[in-house]
Write an enzyme that holds these catalytic residues in place. Structure first.
Site, mmCIF file in Angstrom:
data_model
loop_
_atom_site.group_PDB
_atom_site.id
_atom_site.type_symbol
_atom_site.label_atom_id
_atom_site.label_comp_id
_atom_site.label_asym_id
_atom_site.label_seq_id
_atom_site.Cartn_x
_atom_site.Cartn_y
_atom_site.Cartn_z
ATOM 1 N N ASP A 8 0.931 -1.191 0.189
ATOM 2 C CA ASP A 8 0.012 0.069 -0.025
ATOM 3 C C ASP A 8 1.095 1.350 0.054
ATOM 4 O OD1 ASP A 8 1.055 0.081 2.594
ATOM 5 O OD2 ASP A 8 -1.050 0.131 3.492
ATOM 6 N N HIS A 9 0.240 2.398 0.144
ATOM 7 C CA HIS A 9 0.962 3.505 0.134
ATOM 8 C C HIS A 9 2.057 3.849 1.333
ATOM 9 C CE1 HIS A 9 -2.662 4.095 2.280
ATOM 10 N NE2 HIS A 9 -2.147 4.947 3.060
ATOM 11 N N CYS A 66 2.878 -3.646 4.113
ATOM 12 C CA CYS A 66 2.304 -2.566 4.261
ATOM 13 C C CYS A 66 2.647 -2.082 5.626
ATOM 14 C CB CYS A 66 0.612 -2.924 4.318
ATOM 15 S SG CYS A 66 0.108 -3.881 5.829
ATOM 16 N N GLY A 67 1.835 -1.314 6.432
ATOM 17 C CA GLY A 67 2.468 -0.533 7.637
ATOM 18 C C GLY A 67 2.958 -1.762 8.552
ATOM 19 N N THR A 68 1.998 -2.950 8.701
ATOM 20 C CA THR A 68 2.425 -3.771 9.567
ATOM 21 C C THR A 68 2.548 -5.252 8.935
ATOM 22 O OG1 THR A 68 -0.233 -4.468 9.814
ATOM 23 C CG2 THR A 68 0.947 -2.778 11.474
ATOM 24 N N GLY A 71 -2.644 -6.400 7.585
ATOM 25 C CA GLY A 71 -3.829 -6.208 6.816
ATOM 26 C C GLY A 71 -3.613 -6.990 5.207
ATOM 27 N N HIS A 99 7.014 -25.392 6.672
ATOM 28 C CA HIS A 99 6.000 -25.810 7.385
ATOM 29 C C HIS A 99 4.805 -25.639 7.039
ATOM 30 C CE1 HIS A 99 8.012 -26.912 11.789
ATOM 31 N NE2 HIS A 99 8.840 -27.323 10.463
ATOM 32 N N ASN A 100 4.446 -24.225 6.504
ATOM 33 C CA ASN A 100 2.991 -23.692 6.066
ATOM 34 C C ASN A 100 3.207 -23.796 4.375
ATOM 35 O OD1 ASN A 100 3.990 -21.505 8.768
ATOM 36 N ND2 ASN A 100 2.591 -23.364 8.893
ATOM 37 N N ARG A 133 4.285 -34.701 7.655
ATOM 38 C CA ARG A 133 3.056 -34.182 8.520
ATOM 39 C C ARG A 133 2.644 -32.669 8.180
ATOM 40 N NH1 ARG A 133 7.666 -34.189 11.430
ATOM 41 N NH2 ARG A 133 7.880 -32.525 12.788
ATOM 42 N N HIS A 134 3.764 -31.959 7.734
ATOM 43 C CA HIS A 134 3.813 -30.436 7.289
ATOM 44 C C HIS A 134 2.849 -30.578 6.125
ATOM 45 C CE1 HIS A 134 6.775 -29.833 10.328
ATOM 46 N NE2 HIS A 134 7.670 -30.548 9.764
ATOM 47 N N ARG A 137 -1.026 -31.069 7.022
ATOM 48 C CA ARG A 137 -1.580 -29.908 7.812
ATOM 49 C C ARG A 137 -1.909 -28.808 6.750
ATOM 50 N NH1 ARG A 137 2.964 -30.409 12.273
ATOM 51 N NH2 ARG A 137 2.142 -32.082 13.500
HETATM 52 C C1 RB5 Z 1 -2.332 2.171 6.766
HETATM 53 O O1 RB5 Z 1 -2.248 3.196 7.196
HETATM 54 C C2 RB5 Z 1 -2.294 0.817 7.297
HETATM 55 O O2 RB5 Z 1 -3.476 0.457 8.274
HETATM 56 C C3 RB5 Z 1 -1.720 -0.269 6.617
HETATM 57 O O3 RB5 Z 1 -0.478 -0.111 6.183
HETATM 58 C C4 RB5 Z 1 -1.364 -1.608 7.423
HETATM 59 O O4 RB5 Z 1 -0.674 -1.237 8.373
HETATM 60 C C5 RB5 Z 1 -2.764 -2.403 7.865
HETATM 61 O O5 RB5 Z 1 -2.531 -3.485 8.214
#
Ligand code: RB5
Length: 156
Positions: A8-9, A66-68, A71, A99-100, A133-134, A137
């Protein structure tokens, strides 16, 4: 190997760093955007775009930021047959492949520094799927999708 990138941005800087890093290692990199921090690109669209490119066989694997990383990975995981794992450490990066059987690794630009992010993707791309087993699953995950009506869920 062909790798699709999406962000994302909020994460175009980390995406650019990772594209350069993997290009230098010989990976063919396809950038699905976002292309500007000034233009809003919502993370569900970015996650979906790369996940669908994998489903179509356009790219083999994906890197989403993305930020985290959360999402965008949730969105990618909604595409049947796609498994995306969020990582902030090298051990998890290896495990999501071994594993995944994740086709996508996701990270957060607001969570990991650029040098750590490079080490994380290296661990992911150096890892290989383990069977036994992996694999059983992972098949159980696919079965959940089938139970909800996605008969064509598996994606290699
Ligand atoms: C954008 O502000 C933020 O919500 C997005 O990048 C992300 O962290 C969502 O999970």
């Amino acid at each position: 190997m062909k790798v699709g990138f999406g962000s994302d941005h909020a994460a175009i800087e980390l995406k650019a760093v990772l594209i350069e890093h993997l290009k230098a290692k010989g990976y063919e990199c396809v950038d699905y955007g976002a292309y500007s921090a000034k233009e809003r690109v919502d993370y569900p669209l970015a996650g979906r775009t790369v996940a669908e490119a994998i489903r179509r066989g356009e790219v083999d694997r994906g890197v989403l930021v993305c930020g985290t990383g959360i999402g965008i990975s949730i969105a990618a995981n909604k595409v049947p047959g796609i498994r995306a794992g969020v990582c902030s450490d090298c051990f998890s990066a290896r495990m999501i492949r071994e594993h995944n059987h994740c086709q996508i690794i996701a990270m957060g630009q607001r969570v990991v520094g650029t040098e750590l992010a490079k080490m994380i993707v290296d661990n992911y791309f150096e890892a290989e799927e383990l069977g036994g087993r992996h694999a059983d699953r992972v098949d159980m995950i696919t079965q959940i999708e089938r139970d909800y009506g996605y008969a064509d869920a598996p994606v290699r």
